[in-house]
Design a protein around this motif. Structure first.
Motif, short mmCIF file in Angstrom:
data_model
loop_
_atom_site.label_atom_id
_atom_site.label_comp_id
_atom_site.label_asym_id
_atom_site.label_seq_id
_atom_site.Cartn_x
_atom_site.Cartn_y
_atom_site.Cartn_z
N ALA A 178 120.28 -80.37 14.77
CA ALA A 178 119.61 -81.58 15.42
C ALA A 178 118.45 -81.17 16.28
O ALA A 178 118.63 -80.20 17.21
CB ALA A 178 120.44 -82.46 15.86
N THR A 179 117.30 -81.96 16.12
CA THR A 179 116.26 -81.53 17.13
C THR A 179 115.72 -82.75 17.79
O THR A 179 115.55 -83.54 17.09
CB THR A 179 115.03 -81.00 16.29
OG1 THR A 179 115.51 -79.62 15.78
CG2 THR A 179 113.89 -80.43 17.58
N ARG A 180 115.94 -82.88 19.00
CA ARG A 180 115.62 -83.94 19.47
C ARG A 180 114.01 -84.03 20.35
O ARG A 180 113.86 -83.15 21.13
CB ARG A 180 116.44 -84.59 20.75
CG ARG A 180 116.18 -85.82 21.55
CD ARG A 180 116.06 -87.03 21.06
NE ARG A 180 117.43 -87.49 20.74
CZ ARG A 180 118.51 -88.05 21.52
NH1 ARG A 180 118.02 -88.27 22.84
NH2 ARG A 180 119.71 -88.33 21.21
N PHE A 181 113.00 -84.55 19.83
CA PHE A 181 111.55 -84.40 20.34
C PHE A 181 111.35 -85.17 21.68
O PHE A 181 112.18 -86.23 22.09
CB PHE A 181 110.62 -84.71 19.24
CG PHE A 181 110.96 -84.16 17.91
CD1 PHE A 181 110.20 -82.84 17.81
CD2 PHE A 181 111.62 -84.60 16.99
CE1 PHE A 181 110.50 -82.02 16.88
CE2 PHE A 181 111.55 -83.85 15.73
CZ PHE A 181 111.21 -82.68 15.50
N GLY A 182 110.24 -84.97 22.23
CA GLY A 182 109.71 -85.68 23.23
C GLY A 182 109.33 -87.08 22.79
O GLY A 182 108.83 -87.43 21.68
N GLU A 183 109.39 -88.12 23.83
CA GLU A 183 109.07 -89.43 23.42
C GLU A 183 107.46 -89.59 23.22
O GLU A 183 106.77 -88.94 23.59
CB GLU A 183 109.45 -90.42 24.36
CG GLU A 183 110.84 -90.46 24.55
CD GLU A 183 111.51 -91.44 25.53
OE1 GLU A 183 112.66 -92.09 25.41
OE2 GLU A 183 110.70 -91.43 26.68
N PRO B 149 116.60 -77.09 19.44
CA PRO B 149 117.37 -77.38 18.44
C PRO B 149 118.94 -77.56 19.38
O PRO B 149 119.36 -76.69 20.03
CB PRO B 149 117.52 -76.39 17.41
CG PRO B 149 117.04 -75.07 18.04
CD PRO B 149 116.10 -75.70 18.97
N TRP B 150 119.68 -78.36 18.81
CA TRP B 150 121.15 -78.64 19.46
C TRP B 150 121.91 -78.28 18.13
O TRP B 150 121.64 -78.39 16.91
CB TRP B 150 121.44 -80.20 19.61
CG TRP B 150 120.76 -80.61 20.85
CD1 TRP B 150 119.83 -79.80 21.78
CD2 TRP B 150 120.24 -81.90 21.25
NE1 TRP B 150 119.16 -80.59 22.71
CE2 TRP B 150 119.59 -81.88 22.48
CE3 TRP B 150 120.96 -83.14 20.87
CZ2 TRP B 150 119.47 -82.98 23.27
CZ3 TRP B 150 120.65 -84.42 21.68
CH2 TRP B 150 119.55 -84.19 22.73
N THR B 151 123.24 -78.00 18.49
CA THR B 151 124.46 -77.86 17.36
C THR B 151 125.03 -79.21 17.47
O THR B 151 125.62 -79.75 18.47
CB THR B 151 125.43 -76.72 17.59
OG1 THR B 151 124.45 -75.38 17.67
CG2 THR B 151 126.34 -76.58 16.54
N VAL B 152 125.42 -79.65 16.23
CA VAL B 152 126.04 -81.13 16.09
C VAL B 152 127.08 -80.89 15.29
O VAL B 152 127.11 -80.47 14.11
CB VAL B 152 125.19 -82.10 15.66
CG1 VAL B 152 125.95 -83.61 15.48
CG2 VAL B 152 123.85 -82.40 16.70
N ARG C 34 115.60 -85.18 14.51
CA ARG C 34 115.58 -84.47 13.23
C ARG C 34 116.80 -83.85 12.79
O ARG C 34 117.34 -83.02 13.82
CB ARG C 34 114.30 -83.38 12.99
CG ARG C 34 114.27 -83.02 11.68
CD ARG C 34 113.25 -81.89 11.71
NE ARG C 34 112.93 -81.54 10.16
CZ ARG C 34 111.73 -80.52 10.04
NH1 ARG C 34 110.83 -80.36 10.89
NH2 ARG C 34 111.44 -80.37 8.60
N TRP C 35 117.54 -84.20 11.66
CA TRP C 35 118.79 -83.41 11.35
C TRP C 35 118.57 -82.86 10.20
O TRP C 35 117.74 -83.24 9.15
CB TRP C 35 119.70 -84.49 11.02
CG TRP C 35 120.28 -85.17 12.25
CD1 TRP C 35 119.90 -85.30 13.54
CD2 TRP C 35 121.67 -86.04 12.25
NE1 TRP C 35 120.79 -86.00 14.26
CE2 TRP C 35 121.82 -86.42 13.62
CE3 TRP C 35 122.27 -86.35 11.08
CZ2 TRP C 35 122.77 -87.31 13.79
CZ3 TRP C 35 123.45 -87.25 11.55
CH2 TRP C 35 123.76 -87.84 12.87
N ARG C 36 119.11 -81.54 10.10
CA ARG C 36 118.79 -80.59 8.97
C ARG C 36 120.07 -80.04 8.59
O ARG C 36 120.68 -79.20 9.46
CB ARG C 36 117.66 -79.57 9.04
CG ARG C 36 116.15 -80.27 8.99
CD ARG C 36 115.36 -79.21 9.22
NE ARG C 36 115.11 -78.75 10.64
CZ ARG C 36 114.10 -78.16 11.19
NH1 ARG C 36 113.43 -77.40 10.35
NH2 ARG C 36 114.29 -77.85 12.42
#
Length: 249
Positions: free
Chosen positions: A171-176, A39-42, A190-192
């Motif tokens: 935010a979670t950036r998944f593998g392609e 997860p990232w912080t946005v 994904r944004w939550r």
């Protein structure tokens, strides 16, 4: 003039209904096998006042975003969307990739979401520090070149001294993933925040391939029986409106 790339997006969203919470996003993540993500912080920045809880910057096409990917790495982006070639300063007419001599990455891309199509111009700079935890002013989150880009190419004047940082979201950036009929890989993000939950799938293609690619991505969603959000309201707008309505800034 025309953009070199088109970003095509489809979004799934769970409606905020505590009495009957939907799990479309969670089911889609599982069904698509989306993995390999931290997860990232946005953090978004907006012009917020007590008397007018509005998305003043977003309404004039300005998005100010800072992403913390770890405690000491991330990036900051100034995005103008919708944008026009005629509003950009000539210095920003062409894409520029960041390198050792130029830290900023400039992209001018078409943005397609369903029938909604616009041009987006953005400048991003990567950083290796703890600026999200340092208590910096909004202007200190961006580079001088980014501030020059905003000053010369925005449709309206933006005084960052009067802009506030909104509460962070996850935010979670998944593998392609690979999709039949597409030469480009599909990216999931994904944004939550609170009861809001969004999953966006996107691809980046050349303009000549955009129509076919959008059709293939739509067909893929139908094949997987994934309910696409057809509201045409961007996840950025929904999240900003929610944060402003619920925060005490």
């Amino acid at each position: 003039m025309r953009p070199e790339k088109v970003e095509i997006k489809v979004t799934l969203a769970d409606a905020p209904d505590p009495a009957a919470p939907a799990r479309h996003v969670e089911e889609a993540v599982e069904r698509l096998g989306l993995t390999g993500a931290d997860p990232w912080t946005v953090v978004f920045c907006e012009d917020v006042t007590d008397a007018a809880a509005s998305t003043a910057l977003l309404d004039i096409g300005v998005v100010l975003r800072v992403r913390g990917k770890t405690a000491t790495t991330g990036d900051s982006t100034i995005k103008l969307r919708p944008s026009r070639w005629s509003q950009l300063d000539p210095e920003y007419f062409e894409n520029v990739d960041a390198d050792e001599d130029n830290l900023e990455d400039l992209k001018i891309e078409a943005d397609w979401a369903g029938e909604k199509r616009s041009l987006a111009a953005s400048m991003t700079v990567k950083w290796s520090d703890s600026r999200l935890a340092d208590g910096r002013q909004v202007a200190e989150l961006f580079s001088k070149k980014q501030l020059d880009f905003l000053a010369t190419s925005s449709v309206g004047r933006v005084n960052l001294a009067a802009v506030s940082m909104l509460p962070p979201i996850t935010a979670t950036r998944f593998g392609e993933i690979t999709v039949d009929g597409l030469t480009s890989k599909v990216r999931g993000e994904r944004w939550r925040v609170d009861e809001l939950d969004f999953l966006e799938l996107s691809i980046l293609v050349k303009p000549k391939n955009a129509v076919a690619a959008q059709a293939a991505l739509t067909a893929f969603m139908q094949q997987k029986q994934l309910p696409v959000d057809d509201s045409q309201v961007s996840k950025t707008r929904r999240v900003l409106e929610h944060l402003i309505a619920t925060s005490t800034i």
